[in-house]
Design a protein around this motif. Structure first.
Motif, short mmCIF file in Angstrom:
data_model
loop_
_atom_site.label_atom_id
_atom_site.label_comp_id
_atom_site.label_asym_id
_atom_site.label_seq_id
_atom_site.Cartn_x
_atom_site.Cartn_y
_atom_site.Cartn_z
N MET A 1 0.69 -33.21 -10.96
CA MET A 1 1.08 -32.21 -11.92
C MET A 1 1.33 -30.92 -11.15
O MET A 1 0.41 -30.30 -10.66
N GLN A 2 2.58 -30.52 -11.02
CA GLN A 2 2.95 -29.33 -10.27
C GLN A 2 3.16 -28.15 -11.22
O GLN A 2 3.87 -28.27 -12.21
N ALA A 3 2.54 -27.05 -10.93
CA ALA A 3 2.70 -25.84 -11.73
C ALA A 3 3.09 -24.70 -10.81
O ALA A 3 2.79 -24.71 -9.62
N THR A 4 3.78 -23.72 -11.36
CA THR A 4 4.11 -22.51 -10.64
C THR A 4 3.70 -21.32 -11.50
O THR A 4 3.49 -21.45 -12.71
N VAL A 5 3.59 -20.17 -10.87
CA VAL A 5 3.23 -18.96 -11.59
C VAL A 5 4.29 -18.71 -12.67
O VAL A 5 5.49 -18.82 -12.41
N GLY A 6 3.83 -18.43 -13.87
CA GLY A 6 4.73 -18.18 -15.00
C GLY A 6 4.84 -19.36 -15.95
O GLY A 6 5.30 -19.19 -17.08
N ASP A 7 4.45 -20.56 -15.49
CA ASP A 7 4.48 -21.74 -16.37
C ASP A 7 3.45 -21.57 -17.48
O ASP A 7 2.48 -20.83 -17.35
N ARG A 8 3.66 -22.26 -18.57
CA ARG A 8 2.72 -22.25 -19.69
C ARG A 8 1.82 -23.47 -19.59
O ARG A 8 2.22 -24.52 -19.09
N VAL A 9 0.59 -23.34 -20.06
CA VAL A 9 -0.40 -24.42 -20.06
C VAL A 9 -0.81 -24.66 -21.51
O VAL A 9 -1.07 -23.73 -22.26
N LEU A 10 -0.84 -25.93 -21.90
CA LEU A 10 -1.30 -26.34 -23.21
C LEU A 10 -2.47 -27.29 -23.00
O LEU A 10 -2.30 -28.35 -22.38
N ILE A 11 -3.64 -26.89 -23.48
CA ILE A 11 -4.83 -27.73 -23.34
C ILE A 11 -5.21 -28.25 -24.71
O ILE A 11 -5.48 -27.47 -25.63
N HIS A 12 -5.18 -29.57 -24.85
CA HIS A 12 -5.50 -30.22 -26.11
C HIS A 12 -7.01 -30.21 -26.34
O HIS A 12 -7.78 -30.30 -25.38
N GLY A 13 -7.41 -30.11 -27.59
CA GLY A 13 -8.83 -30.19 -27.93
C GLY A 13 -9.39 -31.55 -27.54
O GLY A 13 -8.74 -32.57 -27.71
N ARG A 14 -10.61 -31.57 -27.02
CA ARG A 14 -11.21 -32.83 -26.56
C ARG A 14 -12.07 -33.50 -27.64
O ARG A 14 -12.60 -34.57 -27.41
N ALA A 15 -12.21 -32.85 -28.79
CA ALA A 15 -12.98 -33.42 -29.88
C ALA A 15 -12.23 -33.16 -31.19
O ALA A 15 -11.41 -32.24 -31.28
N VAL A 16 -12.48 -33.96 -32.18
CA VAL A 16 -11.84 -33.80 -33.47
C VAL A 16 -12.14 -32.41 -34.02
O VAL A 16 -13.29 -31.97 -34.02
N GLY A 17 -11.10 -31.71 -34.45
CA GLY A 17 -11.27 -30.38 -35.00
C GLY A 17 -11.25 -29.26 -33.98
O GLY A 17 -11.23 -28.09 -34.35
N MET A 18 -11.26 -29.59 -32.70
CA MET A 18 -11.24 -28.58 -31.65
C MET A 18 -9.80 -28.09 -31.48
O MET A 18 -8.87 -28.89 -31.36
N GLY B 1 -6.40 -22.92 -4.04
CA GLY B 1 -6.77 -24.23 -3.52
C GLY B 1 -5.67 -24.86 -2.69
O GLY B 1 -4.78 -24.19 -2.19
N HIS B 2 -5.73 -26.18 -2.57
CA HIS B 2 -4.78 -26.94 -1.76
C HIS B 2 -3.53 -27.25 -2.56
O HIS B 2 -3.56 -27.37 -3.78
N ALA B 3 -2.42 -27.43 -1.86
CA ALA B 3 -1.14 -27.72 -2.50
C ALA B 3 -1.16 -29.05 -3.25
O ALA B 3 -0.51 -29.20 -4.28
N ASP B 4 -1.92 -30.05 -2.75
CA ASP B 4 -1.95 -31.35 -3.40
C ASP B 4 -2.96 -31.41 -4.55
O ASP B 4 -2.92 -32.33 -5.36
N ASP B 5 -3.87 -30.46 -4.65
CA ASP B 5 -4.85 -30.42 -5.74
C ASP B 5 -5.16 -28.96 -6.08
O ASP B 5 -6.26 -28.47 -5.83
N PRO B 6 -4.18 -28.26 -6.69
CA PRO B 6 -4.36 -26.82 -6.91
C PRO B 6 -5.29 -26.52 -8.09
O PRO B 6 -5.44 -27.31 -9.02
#
Length: 61
Positions: A1-18, A30-35
């Motif tokens: 999963m490659q991201a750059t500065v300015g990209d948007r992040v969407l984090i889904h809720g991990r539990a019902v109703g979250m 961090g490292h380029a392969d695991d930022p």
């Protein structure tokens, strides 16, 4: 999963109703392969995250 500065992040809720969280990548660490992403969420909170299966990177063109 490659991201750059300015990209948007969407984090889904991990539990019902979250709620989903959205934010903007403001820095890469961090490292380029695991930022680590510094994300400023829409509520103003900043956090360092390691994207997992509950995370989508939305590339801004």
């Amino acid at each position: 999963m490659q991201a750059t500065v300015g990209d948007r992040v969407l984090i889904h809720g991990r539990a019902v109703g979250m709620a989903e969280r959205t934010g903007e990548v403001v820095e890469l660490r961090g490292h380029a392969d695991d930022p680590l992403l510094v994300v400023r969420f829409d509520d103003g909170h900043e956090a360092i995250i390691s994207p997992g299966t509950d995370c989508e990177i939305l590339h801004v063109s």
